[in-house]
Design an enzyme around this catalytic site. Structure first.
Site, PDB file in Angstrom:
ATOM      1  N   HIS A 201       0.842  -1.209   0.000  1.00 17.22           N
ATOM      2  CA  HIS A 201       0.000   0.000   0.000  1.00 17.22           C
ATOM      3  C   HIS A 201       0.873   1.254   0.000  1.00 17.22           C
ATOM      4  CE1 HIS A 201      -3.387   2.634   1.366  1.00 17.22           C
ATOM      5  NE2 HIS A 201      -2.399   3.244   2.012  1.00 17.22           N
ATOM      6  N   GLU A 202       1.889   1.277   0.853  1.00 14.60           N
ATOM      7  CA  GLU A 202       2.759   2.450   0.935  1.00 14.60           C
ATOM      8  C   GLU A 202       3.597   2.606  -0.332  1.00 14.60           C
ATOM      9  OE1 GLU A 202       2.205   4.532   3.141  1.00 14.60           O
ATOM     10  OE2 GLU A 202       0.926   3.239   4.364  1.00 14.60           O
TER      11      GLU A 202
ATOM     12  N   HIS B 294       1.502   4.350  -2.793  1.00 17.43           N
ATOM     13  CA  HIS B 294       1.517   5.806  -2.637  1.00 17.43           C
ATOM     14  C   HIS B 294       2.722   6.412  -3.364  1.00 17.43           C
ATOM     15  CE1 HIS B 294      -1.809   6.918  -0.119  1.00 17.43           C
ATOM     16  NE2 HIS B 294      -1.468   6.110   0.877  1.00 17.43           N
TER      17      HIS B 294
ATOM     18  N   GLU C 171      -6.279   7.302  -1.409  1.00 22.71           N
ATOM     19  CA  GLU C 171      -6.167   6.136  -0.539  1.00 22.71           C
ATOM     20  C   GLU C 171      -6.746   4.894  -1.221  1.00 22.71           C
ATOM     21  OE1 GLU C 171      -4.116   5.103   2.659  1.00 22.71           O
ATOM     22  OE2 GLU C 171      -4.454   7.165   2.017  1.00 22.71           O
TER      23      GLU C 171
END
Length: 290
Positions: free
Chosen positions: A142-143, A146, A219
């Site tokens: 997930h990071e 980003h 997100e």
């Protein structure tokens, strides 16, 4: 509520400092007379704060969270963490970011950096201790999402745009009150300054709502990237574990909350200032994705 006030105060402080600087430079003489010049000056100062914050984001993140960068792994867990981030970065097509661990009981992680090839990804000690390897990998994915999506730059630019127009329209409003309503023809008076500050407060809150809306949209994109890199089931599992720990207060600095895996929970009007969508919505979006 205190975190919301601190977040708003940070953004408003940038605007106030820029306002004072503009006045010291004599830029206020353009207000209501030369909108083009006023807009240029507002843009310079509106983007300055957000871009400076972007360029020093890694340093600020390390200092504010106490993140310890893993340069030479000392344990097999640190070795696994480095190898996992390296694999995910390679799959995402970005340069290996710095990897760190920050001392916090809450399960959280964040990514920051001024571009996708010079980033930092860090996870909390609590997350490493309580999450399974697949769940930790999903959080890291997930990071990395980003970073690969360029979310840090995107939000910095959006913040710069809204800062610019908050300053711009606040001065137009202040000039209108001073000259049209109070009939002051002798240059900016007390009415102008009071009206401008009031407009900055109101517009600053509206601007924060806009920025947070973009943050919530990004997100969902990061969740999709995490699902692509680590598997949909693993990403859903990580979010479900986060939901089970929602009672634990989120202690991440406000400047990093937008890029964490867990943004906390707010209700009512405060929900408009959430950096993250509700975990239930994120899980449902992944389930619909299949």
């Amino acid at each position: 509520m205190m975190r919301i006030l601190l977040f708003l105060a940070t953004n408003l402080a940038v605007l106030v400092i820029a306002s004072i600087t503009l006045r010291l430079l004599g830029v206020d003489r353009f207000t209501g007379q030369n909108y083009g010049s006023l807009l240029i000056f507002c843009a310079v100062f509106g983007f300055a704060g957000s871009l400076i914050s972007l360029f020093i984001s890694k340093w600020m993140a390390k200092m504010s969270t106490g993140t310890e960068i893993i340069t030479q792994p000392r344990t097999r867990h640190e070795q696994w963490l480095l190898q996992t981030v390296e694999q995910l970065s390679r799959d995402a097509g970005i340069k290996m970011p710095e990897v760190g661990i920050f001392p916090a009981y809450e399960a959280n992680a964040f990514a920051t950096g001024w571009n996708k090839n010079d980033a930092l990804v860090a996870v909390s000690q609590g997350l490493l201790e309580r999450f399974s390897p697949d769940e930790v990998k999903a959080v890291l994915a997930h990071e990395i999402g980003h970073v690969a999506n360029g979310d840090m730059v995107t939000l910095a630019l959006i913040q710069g745009v809204v800062n610019t127009f908050v300053m711009f329209f606040a001065r137009i409003f202040g000039n209108f009150v001073d000259r049209v309503i109070l009939k002051n023809e002798e240059g900016p008076g007390i009415g102008y300054f009071i009206a401008t500050i009031f407009a900055e407060l109101v517009l600053g809150i509206l601007a924060s709502i806009i920025v947070m809306w973009f943050s919530r949209k990004r997100e969902f994109k990061a969740d999709e990237a995490g699902a692509n890199l680590a598997g949909t089931n693993a990403m859903i599992g990580a979010l479900q574990r986060l939901r089970a720990e929602q009672g634990v207060p989120v202690q991440m600095p406000d400047s990093l909350t937008a890029f964490g895996i867990n943004g906390g929970l707010k209700h009512g009007l405060a929900g408009l200032l959430m950096t993250h969508p509700p975990l239930e919505d994120r899980i449902e979006a992944l389930r619909r994705r299949g």
